[in-house]
Enzyme design. Structure first.
Site, PDB file in Angstrom:
ATOM      1  N   LYS A 180      40.118  -0.912  -1.421  1.00 29.35           N
ATOM      2  CA  LYS A 180      40.733  -2.519  -1.609  1.00 29.35           C
ATOM      3  C   LYS A 180      41.018  -3.394  -0.207  1.00 29.35           C
ATOM      4  O   LYS A 180      41.604  -2.953   0.730  1.00 29.35           O
ATOM      5  CB  LYS A 180      41.845  -3.020  -2.593  1.00 29.35           C
ATOM      6  CG  LYS A 180      42.196  -4.208  -2.151  1.00 29.35           C
ATOM      7  CD  LYS A 180      43.738  -4.422  -2.472  1.00 29.35           C
ATOM      8  CE  LYS A 180      44.334  -5.211  -1.068  1.00 29.35           C
ATOM      9  NZ  LYS A 180      43.787  -6.321  -0.700  1.00 29.35           N
ATOM     10  N   GLY A 233      48.208  -1.002   7.890  1.00 24.00           N
ATOM     11  CA  GLY A 233      49.173  -2.531   7.375  1.00 24.00           C
ATOM     12  C   GLY A 233      50.060  -2.726   8.735  1.00 24.00           C
ATOM     13  O   GLY A 233      50.362  -1.754   8.999  1.00 24.00           O
ATOM     14  N   SER A 234      50.748  -3.600   7.905  1.00 26.16           N
ATOM     15  CA  SER A 234      52.553  -4.132   7.999  1.00 26.16           C
ATOM     16  C   SER A 234      53.472  -2.253   7.508  1.00 26.16           C
ATOM     17  O   SER A 234      53.127  -2.008   7.097  1.00 26.16           O
ATOM     18  CB  SER A 234      53.134  -4.433   7.566  1.00 26.16           C
ATOM     19  OG  SER A 234      53.149  -5.149   6.085  1.00 26.16           O
ATOM     20  N   THR A 236      56.469  -2.750   6.646  1.00 22.53           N
ATOM     21  CA  THR A 236      56.965  -2.979   5.594  1.00 22.53           C
ATOM     22  C   THR A 236      56.235  -2.609   3.989  1.00 22.53           C
ATOM     23  O   THR A 236      56.415  -1.766   3.753  1.00 22.53           O
ATOM     24  CB  THR A 236      56.979  -4.453   5.108  1.00 22.53           C
ATOM     25  OG1 THR A 236      57.606  -5.387   6.456  1.00 22.53           O
ATOM     26  CG2 THR A 236      58.029  -5.674   3.848  1.00 22.53           C
ATOM     27  N   VAL A 237      55.051  -3.573   4.231  1.00 27.54           N
ATOM     28  CA  VAL A 237      53.708  -2.746   3.225  1.00 27.54           C
ATOM     29  C   VAL A 237      53.886  -1.059   3.054  1.00 27.54           C
ATOM     30  O   VAL A 237      53.408  -0.594   1.969  1.00 27.54           O
ATOM     31  CB  VAL A 237      52.440  -3.508   2.988  1.00 27.54           C
ATOM     32  CG1 VAL A 237      51.840  -2.788   2.078  1.00 27.54           C
ATOM     33  CG2 VAL A 237      52.088  -4.688   3.031  1.00 27.54           C
ATOM     34  N   GLY A 238      52.974  -0.676   4.295  1.00 32.01           N
ATOM     35  CA  GLY A 238      53.431   0.143   4.705  1.00 32.01           C
ATOM     36  C   GLY A 238      54.159   1.370   3.484  1.00 32.01           C
ATOM     37  O   GLY A 238      53.935   2.580   3.108  1.00 32.01           O
ATOM     38  N   CYS A 289      46.274  -3.109  16.321  1.00 31.08           N
ATOM     39  CA  CYS A 289      47.070  -2.603  16.549  1.00 31.08           C
ATOM     40  C   CYS A 289      48.129  -2.167  17.666  1.00 31.08           C
ATOM     41  O   CYS A 289      48.864  -1.349  17.965  1.00 31.08           O
ATOM     42  CB  CYS A 289      47.452  -1.142  15.030  1.00 31.08           C
ATOM     43  SG  CYS A 289      46.142  -0.199  15.038  1.00 31.08           S
TER      44      CYS A 289
END
Length: 488
Positions: A180, A233-234, A236-238, A289
């Site tokens: 995705k 990714g971020s 929070t999402v991780g 990053c």
């Protein structure tokens, strides 16, 4: 109205075919250099589409894992050749879709070619060891087994390199993949998948489903048919990815960003330090990053360094990444632009001194894009938001210190630990930095943003799940060790 004359819709790639999603909903991929330009349309898929992709991957992986490593490597070599043939086309698409300059996009695409060839070669390397058994008549050894189906969730800032550095090792070690990509750069991702299709990989070994993270990303996290998830990714999402995978016993790998420092010691080559700080912090509009965010400078050279830095930053040309004279492109999206501007406002409100930049660029044609001036603050303290939180934009925070011990203490005073660099001629200072810096990547007299494909990559603290990507270290995530005991 779009200025693009040929706007294509890109479908999902499932079981070797490009197929329409079940939802009939589309997102327009907007060029950050000109919000009136549509690069392409991508699908807002649903959970049913993800289910189809996982089922195709499960079926294809059975035969794929039975191929020799050399045979799987041949497919990766072919994919590398396809990507190389289309290098300029895909790099141009990347620049149009997320804004980095064309030379940077070409470099990233060429890196994707090199990653594929590197992992193609991994198909011929050892995957186990012989271990002495306490039974003199027995033979004991280890081998490695693929996880099965790997879910790949990737960000928009490196839409070629990151998908490939996750997919290539997954594939060479016998896994099938469902990716995705970030919706903002899904057109570029689709062109990468076309290269795997051109390489002739068996149907179902590689699958792509586009759509919002809240739907497709969450479906990957929850799907019982996905055995491992690799995410960038971020934080929070991780953390949501990690918690969801843990609940159902799936393996997971997280890379979640950084707040990367560069330390400039009293004995540093200031011209070298300035050049690396600007390159590490402002190339790709600071959207890496590993980008330099905090610049920690010893007081004896602070004013001289600052003067050189500001003089160099003032020379940077901001504009459309497809224009040859452009050094820094736009932020990748309007949301990202607004995030950067909000942090600049926080810096001012908390008492930092804005030395340069800090505003959206709205003059002429640049007013149609998501451009922000390269920005430099001073009088920054370690507890300010701009010194603690990942901005993901072209913002440098200068922090003055008296000693190197203080510099390292401040460098470590964040939740992240991805990359860090120091500029010094003193071998003792170098070794102290290497030993004391809490970061997965430390660099001496080089910018913080340098990552080599053959070396392990990952962070400490909140920057990762403590696994490593790239190089031979990738085998640790994408396989499981199997111990074999044989007795006549």
């Amino acid at each position: 109205m779009s200025v693009t004359t040929d706007v294509k819709t890109y479908f999902n790639y499932i079981n070797g075919e490009w197929v329409a999603a079940s939802t009939d909903q589309l997102d327009a991929s907007i060029s950050p250099a000109n919000r009136h330009e549509i690069v392409g349309y991508v699908q807002k898929s649903g959970k049913d589409d993800l289910d189809r992709a996982v089922e195709a991957a499960k079926h294809a992986q059975i035969a794929w894992r039975k191929l020799s490593g050399a045979a799987r490597g041949d497919y990766l070599y072919k994919a590398a050749n396809a990507l190389e043939r289309r290098l300029d086309e895909i790099a141009e698409c990347m620049t149009r879709e997320m804004g980095k300059t064309f030379p940077e996009a070409k470099g990233e695409t060429a890196r994707g070619v090199a990653i594929l060839r590197y992992y193609a070669g991994e198909g011929m390397r050892k995957i186990g060891d012989v271990i002495p058994s306490s039974d003199s008549e027995a033979f004991m050894f280890t081998t490695r087994a693929p996880l099965g189906v790997v879910g790949v969730i990737t960000p928009w800032n490196f839409p070629v390199a990151i998908p490939i550095w996750k997919m290539a090792p997954a594939l060479i070690y016998g896994n099938a993949v469902v990716i995705k990509p970030a919706q903002e750069t899904a057109v570029t991702a689709a062109k990468v998948i076309e290269c795997f299709q051109e390489a002739g990989l068996p149907a179902g070994v590689v699958n792509m489903v586009t759509g919002p993270g809240s739907v497709i990303g969450q479906a990957i996290i929850d799907h019982p048919g996905i055995n491992g998830i690799t995410f960038t990714g971020s934080d929070t999402v991780g953390k949501n990815v990690g918690l969801g995978a843990l609940k159902r016993g799936a393996k997971y790998q997280l890379e979640m960003g950084g707040k990367n420092p560069v330390i400039v010691a009293n004995d540093a080559d200031l011209d070298q330090a300035v050049e690396a700080t600007i390159s590490g912090g402002l190339r790709s509009t600071g959207q890496k990053c590993t980008a330099t965010s905090r610049v920690i400078v010893q007081s004896e050279v602070y004013e001289a360094f600052k003067e050189k830095l500001i003089a160099s930053v003032k020379q940077l040309k901001v504009g459309d990444g497809l224009h040859g004279e452009t050094w820094m492109g736009p932020c990748a999206s309007e949301n990202q632009l607004n995030t950067v501007l909000s942090y600049i406002e926080k810096g001012i409100a908390e008492g930092a001194t804005l030395l340069y930049g800090g505003k959206r660029i709205e003059d002429g044609e640049l007013g149609n894009g998501f451009y922000v001036e390269p920005t430099v603050f001073e009088n920054v303290t370690s507890k300010m938001a701009i010194a603690q939180e990942e901005i993901f934009g072209p913002v440098l925070a200068l922090i003055k210190v008296e000693t190197l011990e203080e510099a390292v203490e401040i460098a470590n005073d964040v939740a992240f630990g991805l990359s860090a660099s120091i500029f010094t001629k003193n071998i003792g200072s170098m070794l102290s930095f290497v030993n004391e810096m809490d970061a997965g990547l430390v660099r001496i007299n080089a910018e913080s943003a340098g990552v080599e494909l053959q070396a392990p990559f990952g962070g400490m603290k909140q920057s990762s799940s403590h696994s490593r990507e790239q190089g031979q270290a990738a085998i640790e995530f994408f396989t499981a060790i199997k111990t074999v005991f044989v007795k006549p």
